[in-house]
Scaffold this motif. Structure first.
Motif, short mmCIF file in Angstrom:
data_model
loop_
_atom_site.label_atom_id
_atom_site.label_comp_id
_atom_site.label_asym_id
_atom_site.label_seq_id
_atom_site.Cartn_x
_atom_site.Cartn_y
_atom_site.Cartn_z
N THR A 148 16.77 18.57 -2.73
CA THR A 148 15.43 19.15 -2.73
C THR A 148 14.62 18.70 -3.94
O THR A 148 13.43 18.38 -3.82
CB THR A 148 15.50 20.69 -2.72
OG1 THR A 148 16.29 21.13 -1.61
CG2 THR A 148 14.11 21.30 -2.63
N PHE A 149 15.25 18.68 -5.12
CA PHE A 149 14.54 18.40 -6.36
C PHE A 149 15.09 17.15 -7.05
O PHE A 149 16.18 16.68 -6.73
CB PHE A 149 14.69 19.59 -7.32
CG PHE A 149 14.15 20.88 -6.77
CD1 PHE A 149 12.79 21.06 -6.58
CD2 PHE A 149 15.01 21.94 -6.45
CE1 PHE A 149 12.28 22.25 -6.08
CE2 PHE A 149 14.51 23.13 -5.95
CZ PHE A 149 13.15 23.29 -5.77
N ASN A 150 14.32 16.65 -8.03
CA ASN A 150 14.81 15.48 -8.78
C ASN A 150 15.90 15.85 -9.77
O ASN A 150 16.63 14.96 -10.25
CB ASN A 150 13.65 14.75 -9.46
CG ASN A 150 13.01 15.54 -10.59
OD1 ASN A 150 13.65 15.87 -11.59
ND2 ASN A 150 11.71 15.81 -10.47
N ASN A 181 7.31 17.65 -5.90
CA ASN A 181 8.03 17.89 -4.64
C ASN A 181 8.82 19.19 -4.71
O ASN A 181 9.27 19.59 -5.78
CB ASN A 181 8.99 16.73 -4.35
CG ASN A 181 8.27 15.43 -4.12
OD1 ASN A 181 8.21 14.58 -5.01
ND2 ASN A 181 7.67 15.27 -2.95
N GLY A 182 8.95 19.83 -3.57
CA GLY A 182 9.74 21.06 -3.50
C GLY A 182 8.97 22.31 -3.90
O GLY A 182 9.57 23.37 -4.10
N TYR A 183 7.63 22.21 -3.98
CA TYR A 183 6.87 23.34 -4.50
C TYR A 183 6.74 24.52 -3.54
O TYR A 183 6.44 25.64 -3.97
CB TYR A 183 5.51 22.88 -5.01
CG TYR A 183 5.58 22.48 -6.47
CD1 TYR A 183 5.28 23.38 -7.48
CD2 TYR A 183 6.02 21.22 -6.84
CE1 TYR A 183 5.38 23.04 -8.81
CE2 TYR A 183 6.13 20.85 -8.16
CZ TYR A 183 5.82 21.76 -9.15
OH TYR A 183 5.94 21.42 -10.47
N SER A 184 6.99 24.31 -2.28
CA SER A 184 7.02 25.47 -1.38
C SER A 184 8.19 26.37 -1.76
O SER A 184 8.07 27.60 -1.78
CB SER A 184 7.14 25.01 0.08
OG SER A 184 5.97 24.31 0.47
N LEU A 185 9.32 25.75 -2.11
CA LEU A 185 10.47 26.52 -2.58
C LEU A 185 10.23 27.05 -3.99
O LEU A 185 10.60 28.18 -4.31
CB LEU A 185 11.74 25.66 -2.54
CG LEU A 185 13.03 26.32 -3.01
CD1 LEU A 185 13.29 27.64 -2.28
CD2 LEU A 185 14.21 25.37 -2.82
N THR A 243 11.80 11.67 -5.10
CA THR A 243 10.77 12.60 -4.66
C THR A 243 11.39 13.61 -3.69
O THR A 243 12.51 14.05 -3.89
CB THR A 243 9.60 11.83 -4.02
OG1 THR A 243 10.12 10.98 -2.97
CG2 THR A 243 8.90 10.96 -5.04
N GLY A 244 10.66 14.00 -2.64
CA GLY A 244 11.20 14.94 -1.67
C GLY A 244 12.48 14.41 -1.04
O GLY A 244 12.51 13.28 -0.57
N GLY A 245 13.52 15.20 -1.05
CA GLY A 245 14.82 14.75 -0.60
C GLY A 245 15.78 14.53 -1.75
O GLY A 245 16.99 14.33 -1.55
N GLY A 246 15.24 14.56 -2.99
CA GLY A 246 16.09 14.49 -4.16
C GLY A 246 16.89 13.22 -4.27
O GLY A 246 16.58 12.19 -3.65
N GLY A 258 0.82 -1.21 0.00
CA GLY A 258 0.00 0.00 0.00
C GLY A 258 0.85 1.26 0.00
O GLY A 258 1.97 1.27 0.51
N ALA A 259 0.32 2.33 -0.59
CA ALA A 259 1.01 3.62 -0.60
C ALA A 259 -0.03 4.73 -0.59
O ALA A 259 -1.11 4.59 -1.16
CB ALA A 259 1.90 3.74 -1.83
N THR A 260 0.30 5.82 0.05
CA THR A 260 -0.59 6.99 0.07
C THR A 260 0.24 8.25 -0.05
O THR A 260 1.39 8.30 0.40
CB THR A 260 -1.43 7.02 1.36
OG1 THR A 260 -2.34 8.14 1.31
CG2 THR A 260 -0.56 7.17 2.60
N ASP A 261 -0.33 9.26 -0.70
CA ASP A 261 0.42 10.51 -0.89
C ASP A 261 -0.56 11.60 -1.31
O ASP A 261 -1.76 11.35 -1.50
CB ASP A 261 1.51 10.32 -1.95
CG ASP A 261 2.75 11.17 -1.68
OD1 ASP A 261 2.60 12.27 -1.09
OD2 ASP A 261 3.86 10.76 -2.06
N GLY A 262 -0.03 12.78 -1.48
CA GLY A 262 -0.79 13.92 -1.97
C GLY A 262 -0.01 14.61 -3.07
O GLY A 262 0.95 14.07 -3.61
N VAL A 263 -0.42 15.84 -3.38
CA VAL A 263 0.24 16.60 -4.44
C VAL A 263 1.08 17.73 -3.87
O VAL A 263 1.88 18.34 -4.56
CB VAL A 263 -0.82 17.15 -5.43
CG1 VAL A 263 -0.20 17.94 -6.56
CG2 VAL A 263 -1.65 16.01 -6.01
N GLY A 264 0.92 18.02 -2.58
CA GLY A 264 1.68 19.10 -1.97
C GLY A 264 1.21 20.46 -2.43
O GLY A 264 0.10 20.63 -2.95
#
Length: 348
Positions: free
Chosen positions: A299-301, A193-197, A251-254, A64-70
């Motif tokens: 931070t990014f891919n 990922n990283g969209y706050s930045l 993803t997040g953490g690059g 199983g996996a769960t996530d959002g779009v941020g």
């Protein structure tokens, strides 16, 4: 039953059940597109049923996996371009599943808003269905929550839940060893990922979402809303061909944080930054914010959305297979007997 003094209805409190029913009717064709072997029942019931035996499994392990779009969602809401975030939602879940060696089977979504806009919600769910079609999993259920007072007007939030399966004993990572080759699959931009930045950098640049994009002929908002690439079918084809020891979804953490998650204790990786070209979006962000390469890489891919750790003697064949599946493949480096990720070359 005695009539109340006020004659209040649920609609008076801000919840429109009729709008919810209209949404379900509208998205039924989209969900039907995602049908696959194993689906027993889908939208409309209190739960959805899935038959693992009918899907071809004999001794399955569920994943199983769960996530959002941020906060990429903020850009979609502000620009009105919501059609791609459903693909993002699916990708963030199913790209994780495949890293365990699992085939995604079915998907459920959660859409929450203050006041339901049927057209907006339907466009989002239609994007979710498209992501499911591309990754071979069925959209078999979900929840639309209309919650007055919880969200500002026009805002909504998304979450996704994916379930996959694999035969017992085929889980990944497995067999990672010193000398294994790292194959990087190109990304379709920033992904999710990283969209706050990202949003902070756009603010610093002084540009609006409708401004001409500095590196393409699209608007800046449209470019930054490019959906996350789905790697499921391609990665599973490589796994089934043999020689794949691990996969890491970047993803997040690059690259810096995600690749070590699939390496055994005592092993690390060497990556040649000259092995691929940094996509323009990342160069623009680095220049706009004066961001150091080390910060970019954690931070990014940075243009690599998935890494396969493969046996050295299978690397050439797997590269050819992945290219035939439509992937841009770069040989990034190797697994080494020193923990962590060491970089050589120049990011750019």
């Amino acid at each position: 039953m005695t009539d109340g003094k006020n004659g209040l209805t649920y609609a008076d409190a801000g919840v429109d059940i009729d709008a919810g029913n209209a949404l379900v009717d509208r998205i039924k064709p989209a969900a039907k597109r995602t049908q696959r072997s194993g689906v027993m029942s889908g939208l409309g019931g209190f739960g959805a049923l899935f038959d693992l035996k009918a899907a071809g499994y004999e001794d399955p392990i569920l994943v199983g996996a769960t996530d959002g779009v941020g906060t990429k969602l903020r850009i979609a809401i502000d620009t009105g371009h919501v059609d791609g975030v459903g693909i993002d939602l699916v990708a963030m879940c199913v790209n994780d599943l495949v890293c365990q060696g699992a085939e995604p089977l079915f998907f459920l979504d959660y859409f929450a808003t203050g006041k339901l806009d049927t057209d907006t919600a339907a466009r989002v769910v239609e994007g979710i269905a498209e992501g499911c079609v591309r990754s071979g999993c069925a959209l078999i259920g979900g929840e639309t929550a209309e919650m007055p007072g919880m969200y500002p007007a026009g805002d909504f939030d998304l979450a996704g839940f994916a379930v996959g399966a694999m035969e017992r004993g085929s889980d990944l990572p497995a067999g990672v060893a010193e000398g294994d080759v790292l194959l990087g699959l190109g990304s379709d931009g920033v992904h999710s990922n990283g969209y706050s930045l990202v949003r902070k950098l756009v603010e610093v640049s002084g540009l609006g979402w409708d401004a001409e994009c500095p590196w393409s002929d699209k608007t800046l908002g449209a470019e930054l809303l490019t959906p996350t690439r789905l790697y499921v079918k391609q990665a599973l084809a490589a796994v089934r061909a043999g020689g794949v020891h691990a996969l890491a979804h970047i993803t997040g953490g690059g690259l810096t944080e995600n690749l070590p998650r699939v390496l055994p204790e005592g092993l690390g990786a060497e990556i040649d930054l000259d092995a691929w070209s940094l996509p323009p979006v990342f160069g623009w962000m680095a220049d706009t914010g004066g961001i150091a390469p080390a910060e970019m890489l954690k931070t990014f891919n940075c243009g690599i959305g998935m890494i396969l750790v493969v046996a050295a003697d299978q690397a050439e064949a797997l590269t050819a297979l992945l290219q035939a599946e439509g992937e841009t493949v770069a040989t990034l480096g190797r697994v080494v007997a020193t923990e962590g990720v060491a970089y050589s070359g120049t990011l750019g």
